[in-house]
Motif scaffolding. Sequence first.
Motif, PDB file in Angstrom:
ATOM      1  N   LEU A 112       0.823  -1.162  -0.098  1.00  0.00           N
ATOM      2  CA  LEU A 112      -0.067  -0.009   0.075  1.00  0.00           C
ATOM      3  C   LEU A 112       0.978   1.145   0.166  1.00  0.00           C
ATOM      4  O   LEU A 112       0.180   2.333  -0.077  1.00  0.00           O
ATOM      5  CB  LEU A 112      -0.901   0.021   1.167  1.00  0.00           C
ATOM      6  N   HIS A 113       2.183   1.109   0.128  1.00  0.00           N
ATOM      7  CA  HIS A 113       3.183   2.251   0.117  1.00  0.00           C
ATOM      8  C   HIS A 113       3.016   3.352   0.970  1.00  0.00           C
ATOM      9  O   HIS A 113       3.071   4.588   0.984  1.00  0.00           O
ATOM     10  CB  HIS A 113       3.136   2.801  -1.429  1.00  0.00           C
ATOM     11  N   TYR A 114       2.379   3.011   2.229  1.00  0.00           N
ATOM     12  CA  TYR A 114       2.302   3.846   3.429  1.00  0.00           C
ATOM     13  C   TYR A 114       3.911   3.971   4.015  1.00  0.00           C
ATOM     14  O   TYR A 114       4.774   3.227   3.537  1.00  0.00           O
ATOM     15  CB  TYR A 114       1.685   3.179   4.422  1.00  0.00           C
ATOM     16  N   PRO A 115       4.009   5.163   4.770  1.00  0.00           N
ATOM     17  CA  PRO A 115       5.457   5.241   5.284  1.00  0.00           C
ATOM     18  C   PRO A 115       6.046   4.004   5.991  1.00  0.00           C
ATOM     19  O   PRO A 115       5.066   3.220   6.627  1.00  0.00           O
ATOM     20  CB  PRO A 115       5.281   6.498   6.142  1.00  0.00           C
ATOM     21  N   ASP A 116       7.399   3.880   6.194  1.00  0.00           N
ATOM     22  CA  ASP A 116       7.714   2.657   6.881  1.00  0.00           C
ATOM     23  C   ASP A 116       7.218   2.539   8.245  1.00  0.00           C
ATOM     24  O   ASP A 116       7.647   1.609   8.830  1.00  0.00           O
ATOM     25  CB  ASP A 116       9.205   2.646   6.505  1.00  0.00           C
ATOM     26  N   TRP A 117       7.184   3.562   9.054  1.00  0.00           N
ATOM     27  CA  TRP A 117       6.674   3.481  10.309  1.00  0.00           C
ATOM     28  C   TRP A 117       5.482   3.136  10.470  1.00  0.00           C
ATOM     29  O   TRP A 117       5.075   2.618  11.738  1.00  0.00           O
ATOM     30  CB  TRP A 117       6.928   4.838  11.078  1.00  0.00           C
ATOM     31  N   VAL A 118       4.431   3.079   9.427  1.00  0.00           N
ATOM     32  CA  VAL A 118       2.995   2.702   9.806  1.00  0.00           C
ATOM     33  C   VAL A 118       2.605   1.310  10.156  1.00  0.00           C
ATOM     34  O   VAL A 118       2.040   0.971  11.025  1.00  0.00           O
ATOM     35  CB  VAL A 118       2.171   3.171   8.515  1.00  0.00           C
ATOM     36  N   PRO A 119       3.659   0.439   9.756  1.00  0.00           N
ATOM     37  CA  PRO A 119       3.415  -0.825  10.166  1.00  0.00           C
ATOM     38  C   PRO A 119       3.722  -1.237  11.780  1.00  0.00           C
ATOM     39  O   PRO A 119       3.316  -2.136  12.165  1.00  0.00           O
ATOM     40  CB  PRO A 119       4.270  -1.711   9.322  1.00  0.00           C
ATOM     41  N   LEU A 120       4.553  -0.302  12.180  1.00  0.00           N
ATOM     42  CA  LEU A 120       4.970  -0.360  13.870  1.00  0.00           C
ATOM     43  C   LEU A 120       3.327  -0.085  14.603  1.00  0.00           C
ATOM     44  O   LEU A 120       3.354  -0.933  15.602  1.00  0.00           O
ATOM     45  CB  LEU A 120       5.788   0.817  14.138  1.00  0.00           C
ATOM     46  N   ILE A 121       2.328   0.392  13.975  1.00  0.00           N
ATOM     47  CA  ILE A 121       1.376   0.558  14.971  1.00  0.00           C
ATOM     48  C   ILE A 121       0.559  -0.967  14.972  1.00  0.00           C
ATOM     49  O   ILE A 121       0.431  -1.227  16.373  1.00  0.00           O
ATOM     50  CB  ILE A 121       0.241   1.508  14.102  1.00  0.00           C
TER      51      ILE A 121
END
Length: 141
Positions: A112-121
């Motif tokens: 989905l090409h969100y920023p790399d920090w988003v999966p940390l949520i």
Amino acid sequence: MRVIIHRIGELQRSGMLGQLIRFGIAGVISTIIYSAVYMPLATWVFPNLAVAAVPFAFIVAVTAGFFLHSMWSFKGHGSRDNSGRQHAKFLIVQGFGLMLNALFTWVLADYLHYPDWVPLIPIVTITPLATFAFNRQWVFG
């Protein structure tokens, strides 16, 4: 409100409240370690494939997590097994956590090409709840 207070009392008497608190603290420490390894790798080493950073970050965090959880989070709960079975169970549970983290990272950052920090949520919310349940019941239970 009375029901909540009663439930907290039950958790305290069973020892689970203390375990949850210790698990949470150990989880915060493991999460900081995971993030400290994941973010530089995802940003500079694997800029177009963040999921490739997950195994490296996970191995470092799991190593610290095993010692924190076995010696502190679940201290006094269940039994300890020196035959290697408990270590194997812990690795299976952590493998499940690794798969969850890889899935969250691949879908959110790579697909989905969100920023790399988003999966940390979801990594710091969903994965710890799942691994707590498995660790308490199956590994250290």
